[in-house]
Design an enzyme around this catalytic site. Sequence first.
Site, PDB file in Angstrom:
ATOM      1  N   LYS A 249     -20.155  -5.669   8.193  1.00 10.36           N
ATOM      2  CA  LYS A 249     -21.006  -6.695   7.485  1.00 10.36           C
ATOM      3  C   LYS A 249     -22.343  -6.588   8.137  1.00 10.36           C
ATOM      4  CE  LYS A 249     -20.908 -11.748   7.470  1.00 10.36           C
ATOM      5  NZ  LYS A 249     -20.288 -12.849   7.498  1.00 10.36           N
TER       6      LYS A 249
ATOM      7  N   ASP B 209     -26.026  -8.185   8.131  1.00  9.17           N
ATOM      8  CA  ASP B 209     -26.356  -9.401   7.843  1.00  9.17           C
ATOM      9  C   ASP B 209     -27.815  -9.637   7.690  1.00  9.17           C
ATOM     10  OD1 ASP B 209     -26.798 -12.061   7.260  1.00  9.17           O
ATOM     11  OD2 ASP B 209     -25.317 -12.636   8.898  1.00  9.17           O
TER      12      ASP B 209
ATOM     13  N   ASP C  40     -23.493 -19.627   2.631  1.00 11.51           N
ATOM     14  CA  ASP C  40     -22.372 -19.770   3.344  1.00 11.51           C
ATOM     15  C   ASP C  40     -21.511 -20.833   2.586  1.00 11.51           C
ATOM     16  OD1 ASP C  40     -23.975 -18.280   4.978  1.00 11.51           O
ATOM     17  OD2 ASP C  40     -23.046 -19.133   6.612  1.00 11.51           O
TER      18      ASP C  40
ATOM     19  N   ASP D 202     -20.390 -12.051  13.933  1.00 13.67           N
ATOM     20  CA  ASP D 202     -21.462 -12.132  14.804  1.00 13.67           C
ATOM     21  C   ASP D 202     -20.690 -12.587  16.307  1.00 13.67           C
ATOM     22  OD1 ASP D 202     -24.013 -11.711  15.912  1.00 13.67           O
ATOM     23  OD2 ASP D 202     -24.670 -13.309  14.311  1.00 13.67           O
TER      24      ASP D 202
END
Length: 437
Positions: free
Chosen positions: A159, A161, A221, A83
């Site tokens: 990715k 998310d 995470d 990101d």
Amino acid sequence: MISIRTIGLTLALVGGLATAGLASAAAPPAPKSNGLALTPPIGWSSWNNFGEDINEQLVVESIDAMIANGMRDAGYIFVNLDDGWQRYKGKRSDHPLEVDPKKFPRGIAWLANYAHERGMKLGIYSGPGQTTCAGYTGSEGHEREDAKMFASWGIDHLKYDACCSHREAPKTELQRIFKTMSDSLMAQQRGIILHACHCGWGDIWEWAGALGINHWRIGQDISDDFNYPGNREKYYFDVLDQLDRGVGIERFSGPGHWNDYDMLIVGLNGKSKQLVGSGASNTEYRTHFSLWAMVSSPMLVGADVRKLDAYSLETLTNKEIIALNQDAAGNIAEKVRDDGDLEVFAKELSDGSHAVLLLNRGAATAEITFSPRRDMQVPMDRYSVRDLWQHRDMGTYEIPFTAEVQSHEARVFRIRQLSTSPNGRSVSDGAAEQSTR
Ligand code: GAL
């Protein structure tokens, strides 16, 4: 001094509880293949150390560093922007998805080309909501268009998310959003690996493979901790949390569709600007790396690869350990023995040999004994043992072997069946002790 020695049939772990061995339970639904990620993607990701603070210079320097320090040649070919590459914060209905020209003045296609010319691959990040986790414009309603844009840029890995935008979404909705992006990517000429990131929620491992997704996080995470009591900030998982999360779901993972235990924390040393955690010891980071290799998790290094200390680099570039992760059979190590703090993980490799990891989660040094017959139900009566951290052949065994394992250490061995010797004795018989360090 650590020693390894043969011991008759005496077990150091008296009263130990054997677990299920290498047998697997009911088969998951057949995965849909895009022909990609036949071994777990390994490389670098910008998030764990840099968060949103990324730019072209950082990525170029990271690629150059991975070539210079031997990481690329050890197999780390993915360079993944997480990101923060996007131009706008706010809803997609209010802003287009574009690259931030201040951070990436020559654009993403230029960067992808820079990576490709050097034998590497470039990954990017988006999400199925109006906004991503860090608040940038997401892909909602523009999936096909974004997939086309990523392909035109030469992107190799996405990715995608859903952790923030779809945290509470029901499973059917999750399946819909991930299928939309999976189909959009598969419609492109270019093969793009899809990582469906949903922080281990919605039993994603049960259904993601069938949608053509190449890997999916199995937990929240990771934090920069080996074994933090409870969850940091009631959210983060440490190394052992992630490991435990994977026990029992191994069968959902395999070539092209992997359980992802989250990015590597090796080398962060508690100093990441982005990730919480107080860091781990060299031994603990090495254990973390060995475990991720054994369970064939994607391994994306989160540390600043331009500044890795010698020990971290030696850990990350141990080719004998990486070979366990990248083995063509794609087997996932199972916990074959659980004696409280002392555990044994094992898996079969494509050449018929086996990888065995002895883990000591406890505070004191302990001996762990491994027996192919007892722990793996493999009738291996004569076998060679190689220590993959010491890069040393330990000799031939006809009986269980015992190794001393320090607190939080994992010792990793590759064992190979040998034909039975004519006199029924092994070269190690009678040797009371072989010093290994
Ligand atoms: C989280 C994800 C992290 C990172 C971050 C970016 O949802 O788990 O790995 O990608 O978003 O905002």
